[in-house]
Design an enzyme around this catalytic site. Structure first.
Site, PDB file in Angstrom:
ATOM      1  N   ARG A  83       0.818  -1.228   0.000  1.00  0.00           N
ATOM      2  CA  ARG A  83       0.000   0.000   0.000  1.00  0.00           C
ATOM      3  C   ARG A  83       0.843   1.266   0.000  1.00  0.00           C
ATOM      4  O   ARG A  83       0.401   2.307  -0.505  1.00  0.00           O
ATOM      5  CB  ARG A  83      -0.952  -0.032   1.208  1.00  0.00           C
ATOM      6  CG  ARG A  83      -2.029   1.066   1.210  1.00  0.00           C
ATOM      7  CD  ARG A  83      -3.034   0.820   2.332  1.00  0.00           C
ATOM      8  NE  ARG A  83      -4.124   1.797   2.335  1.00  0.00           N
ATOM      9  CZ  ARG A  83      -4.270   2.758   3.242  1.00  0.00           C
ATOM     10  NH1 ARG A  83      -3.395   2.871   4.242  1.00  0.00           N
ATOM     11  NH2 ARG A  83      -5.299   3.595   3.182  1.00  0.00           N
ATOM     12  N   LEU A 141      -6.833   8.026  -0.433  1.00  0.00           N
ATOM     13  CA  LEU A 141      -6.630   6.587  -0.510  1.00  0.00           C
ATOM     14  C   LEU A 141      -7.539   5.980   0.552  1.00  0.00           C
ATOM     15  O   LEU A 141      -7.393   6.270   1.740  1.00  0.00           O
ATOM     16  CB  LEU A 141      -5.164   6.250  -0.217  1.00  0.00           C
ATOM     17  CG  LEU A 141      -4.749   4.790  -0.110  1.00  0.00           C
ATOM     18  CD1 LEU A 141      -5.020   4.046  -1.404  1.00  0.00           C
ATOM     19  CD2 LEU A 141      -3.289   4.689   0.272  1.00  0.00           C
ATOM     20  N   SER A 142      -8.496   5.169   0.127  1.00  0.00           N
ATOM     21  CA  SER A 142      -9.530   4.687   1.046  1.00  0.00           C
ATOM     22  C   SER A 142      -8.949   3.871   2.194  1.00  0.00           C
ATOM     23  O   SER A 142      -7.903   3.227   2.067  1.00  0.00           O
ATOM     24  CB  SER A 142     -10.557   3.833   0.299  1.00  0.00           C
ATOM     25  OG  SER A 142     -11.315   4.615  -0.580  1.00  0.00           O
ATOM     26  N   GLN A 143      -9.647   3.893   3.305  1.00  0.00           N
ATOM     27  CA  GLN A 143      -9.314   3.077   4.476  1.00  0.00           C
ATOM     28  C   GLN A 143      -9.261   1.603   4.061  1.00  0.00           C
ATOM     29  O   GLN A 143     -10.148   1.115   3.355  1.00  0.00           O
ATOM     30  CB  GLN A 143     -10.385   3.284   5.541  1.00  0.00           C
ATOM     31  CG  GLN A 143     -10.223   2.441   6.782  1.00  0.00           C
ATOM     32  CD  GLN A 143     -11.446   2.544   7.687  1.00  0.00           C
ATOM     33  OE1 GLN A 143     -12.439   3.175   7.334  1.00  0.00           O
ATOM     34  NE2 GLN A 143     -11.372   1.902   8.834  1.00  0.00           N
TER      35      GLN A 143
END
Length: 218
Positions: free
Chosen positions: A42, A68-70
């Site tokens: 990530r 950037l999504s959880q």
């Protein structure tokens, strides 16, 4: 599977696996999804200044008022999608490309659309770095989605439309599933399954996403 990138090292791998354990404890059960997230580094989807926070279970900024999504949300949306074992998936909102890369581990083809050209270019570079050859990325056009490549077995929307995105529904294959956060002030993760000319709609849980916007940023 994505090969380990040179320079990632075992420390990063261990940190990733701690994140995967937290996702299990949060209720993510699909081992295919957890394996896909474990494979994707990530931190390469963030600017270097934020890379040390990559394996926190939190959303992080990527510029242009996007995030950037959880990881939990990425895992949850992917898990809902994978309940229906899609082969060809449309992603609306490429962003950093992280969700794209996760999907590419799980389905045959990923088609992803992004309206912010600098983000799209960075995402393309990351797909090349990860050797993900089953992804097709493009800049958004006048019509929502990618109708010329429809129908799709799955559609995943990574920003929140104010109401049901009607233009995407005809792009679903029979029995196909769309997963999207829907709403303005209050957003709800929603699953839509196509049943002929009808659509079965299930509201899943409250979520928080950036709004789905139109207009290309070059």
């Amino acid at each position: 599977m994505v090969a380990e990138l040179q320079g990632i090292g075992m420390t990063s791998r261990r940190t990733r696996m701690r994140l995967i354990q937290r996702l299990r404890e949060s209720g993510i059960q699909d081992e295919r999804v957890l394996t896909a997230l474990a494979e994707i580094p990530r931190h390469i989807f963030l600017d270097e200044a934020l890379s040390h926070r990559a394996y926190e279970d939190t959303a992080l900024p990527i510029g242009y008022q996007q995030t950037l999504s959880q990881p939990y949300i990425v895992a949850r949306m992917t898990e809902v999608l994978m309940e229906h074992n899609p082969s060809r998936v449309l992603e609306l909102g490429t962003g950093s490309g992280y969700q794209t890369a996760v999907l590419a581990q799980l389905v045959d083809e990923v088609f992803s659309v992004e309206r912010i050209n600098p983000l799209l270019n960075k995402a393309r570079e990351r797909m090349r770095t990860l050797h993900l050859r089953n992804t097709s990325l493009r800049l958004a056009g006048d019509v929502m989605g990618w109708p010329e490549n429809a129908p799709f077995d799955g559609i995943l929307v990574t920003a929140a439309p104010a109401s049901m995105p009607e233009d995407l529904l005809p792009q679903l294959a029979e029995g196909g599933v769309m997963v999207a956060p829907i709403g303005e002030t209050t957003q709800v993760l929603t699953k839509v399954i196509r049943r002929g000319d009808d659509y079965e709609i299930t509201e899943l849980e409250p979520v928080r996403f950036v709004p789905l916007l139109s207009g290309v940023v070059r």
